[in-house]
Design an enzyme around this catalytic site. Structure first.
Site, PDB file in Angstrom:
ATOM      1  N   GLY A 197       0.833  -1.208   0.000  1.00 55.10           N
ATOM      2  CA  GLY A 197       0.000   0.000   0.000  1.00 55.10           C
ATOM      3  C   GLY A 197       0.861   1.248   0.000  1.00 55.10           C
TER       4      GLY A 197
ATOM      5  CB  THR B 193       3.470  -0.206   6.688  1.00 56.04           C
ATOM      6  OG1 THR B 193       2.086  -0.314   7.063  1.00 56.04           O
ATOM      7  CG2 THR B 193       4.290  -0.668   7.868  1.00 56.04           C
TER       8      THR B 193
ATOM      9  CG  ASP C 245       2.442  -4.156  10.415  1.00 56.34           C
ATOM     10  OD1 ASP C 245       3.184  -3.536   9.627  1.00 56.34           O
ATOM     11  OD2 ASP C 245       1.497  -4.863  10.030  1.00 56.34           O
TER      12      ASP C 245
HETATM   13  O1  F6P Z   1      -1.120  -1.919   5.292  1.00 56.51           O
HETATM   14  C1  F6P Z   1      -1.690  -0.669   5.078  1.00 56.51           C
HETATM   15  C2  F6P Z   1      -3.178  -0.769   5.003  1.00 56.51           C
HETATM   16  O2  F6P Z   1      -3.698   0.516   4.751  1.00 56.51           O
HETATM   17  C3  F6P Z   1      -3.855  -1.409   6.200  1.00 56.51           C
HETATM   18  O3  F6P Z   1      -3.924  -0.544   7.301  1.00 56.51           O
HETATM   19  C4  F6P Z   1      -5.172  -1.812   5.606  1.00 56.51           C
HETATM   20  O4  F6P Z   1      -5.759  -2.867   6.311  1.00 56.51           O
HETATM   21  C5  F6P Z   1      -4.782  -2.258   4.222  1.00 56.51           C
HETATM   22  O5  F6P Z   1      -3.563  -1.600   3.921  1.00 56.51           O
HETATM   23  C6  F6P Z   1      -5.776  -1.967   3.140  1.00 56.51           C
HETATM   24  O6  F6P Z   1      -5.288  -2.511   1.961  1.00 56.51           O
HETATM   25  P1  F6P Z   1      -5.866  -2.222   0.507  1.00 56.51           P
HETATM   26  O7  F6P Z   1      -5.075  -1.068  -0.056  1.00 56.51           O
HETATM   27  O8  F6P Z   1      -5.585  -3.469  -0.230  1.00 56.51           O
HETATM   28  O9  F6P Z   1      -7.320  -1.897   0.633  1.00 56.51           O
END
Ligand code: F6P
Length: 366
Positions: A15, A143, A147
């Site tokens: 992400g 991130t 984590d």
């Molecule tokens: O890891 C970053 C994050 O924003 C998380 O907090 C969230 O659960 C996830 O990515 C959402 O992912 P996507 O972009 O696939 O919807």
């Protein structure tokens, strides 16, 4: 000491998050100006490496990008070269194949002496087979979830906390005016870092994190107490991964073609409905979602991103291999990149921040 490194590839995976461009800028400028190394940008994370979508980054490409959110290279959280989804079979099940060789061919064809990989645990997991194949890779942990194993902080986290804190601060006025319970669902996947930090910073009354399972009865008693005895409203900072004792996390979507198939979401709405049903207090939910990941990084994240990018280049040029840059006890360091694979750094229930929050009568629902 003269280095054999003349051309490096840079990619951003997983992400997006605030501060990625500041890292790309630091790497590119340090590479060109300090080390005389050419930088090749790889588009859309590992997908760009699989598909050979690659182009040189000059100082002009990175000028003025420090404050921009997102990543100028593009990113992707679907592509793991060692488990690459090529489509579905007759039953509609995803079909995977290992295309690591394709990546290795493209690294060679583009004469890349090393790769700098900017991403979270998922991206480091995708990087490990390249390290095993002898490619010199350096990781930069990224991130909003904070984590990543082995580092006290990832860039992007502080900006996400600032955004979530601002939202929780704002929700106070509606909560007070209407005497409501306002639940704010924040991101973080299986880690409660964003909820914990933003919850404390905003003086939220209830903080719910995945690491501490909650009892709805405890939360209801607490918000009823506040309704009758004190302020007449409550603010609940709730991590998307929070779950009840004996219950499961609330899943918004499952996509088996993705390396991380489970997308969490919905616990905030569920909680608000339960609280309203059990207490009769009007309750509302706000889901912050992607605004936590988007937009300009805070000054602290820009500084951190610049340090991490610079350090990644220094590591490469001093001959380090298969390492990831980290921050430990306020100092920059590095660890073996593969140590991150398959691990998540969660909030410890003994974290001093939890004791501090409990001391000011914050309810964790337990
Ligand atoms: O890891 C970053 C994050 O924003 C998380 O907090 C969230 O659960 C996830 O990515 C959402 O992912 P996507 O972009 O696939 O919807």
């Amino acid at each position: 000491m003269s280095s054999s490194i003349k051309r490096i590839g840079v990619l951003t995976g997983g992400g997006d998050c605030p501060g990625i461009n500041a890292v790309i800028r630091a790497i590119t400028k340090a590479a060109i100006y300090k080390h005389g190394v050419r930088v090749i940008g790889i588009e859309d994370g590992f997908l760009g490496l699989v598909e050979n979508r690659i182009g040189e980054l000059t100082s002009l490409h990175v000028a003025g990008i420090m404050t921009q959110g997102g990543t100028i290279l593009g990113t992707n959280n679907r592509c793991n070269p060692s488990r690459f989804c090529t489509g579905t079979d007759a039953q509609g099940k995803p079909v995977f194949t290992d295309v690591t060789d394709r990546c290795l061919r493209h690294i060679e064809a583009n004469k890349l002496d090393a790769l700098i990989v900017i991403g979270g645990d998922g991206t480091m997991t995708c990087t490990a087979p390249l390290v095993d194949a002898g490619i010199n890779c350096i990781g930069v942990p990224k991130t909003i979830d904070n984590d990543v194993e082995g580092t006290d902080v990832t860039f992007g986290f502080l900006t996400a906390v600032a955004t979530a804190t601002d939202a929780l601060d704002r929700l106070h006025s509606t909560a007070m005016s209407h005497h409501r319970v306002m639940v704010c669902e924040v991101m973080g996947r299986n880690a409660g870092w964003i909820a914990l930090h933003a919850g404390i910073a905003s003086g939220s009354d209830v903080i719910l994190i995945p690491e501490i399972a909650y009892r709805i009865e405890t939360i209801c008693r607490f918000v009823e107490g506040r309704m009758h005895r004190s302020r007449g409203f409550s603010i609940v900072a709730c991590a998307e991964g929070a779950r009840a004792v004996g219950g499961r996390q609330v899943v918004a979507q499952i996509d088996p073609t993705k390396p991380e198939p489970v997308k969490l979401g919905g616990v905030g709405q569920q909680l608000a409905s339960e609280i309203e049903k059990l207490t009769g207090i009007e309750s509302r939910t706000t889901v912050l979602g992607y605004i936590q990941r988007s937009g300009t990084p805070t000054a602290a994240d820009r500084v951190l991103a610049t340090q991490l990018g610079y350090r990644a280049m220094e590591l490469l040029m001093t001959g380090a291999k298969g390492r990831m840059v980290v921050v430990r006890d306020g100092r920059l360091g590095d660890i073996e990149l593969k140590r991150v694979v398959g691990r998540q750094r969660l909030v410890s229930t003994q974290d001093p921040l939890i004791s501090a929050a409990r001391a000011v009568r914050t309810c964790f629902g337990d």
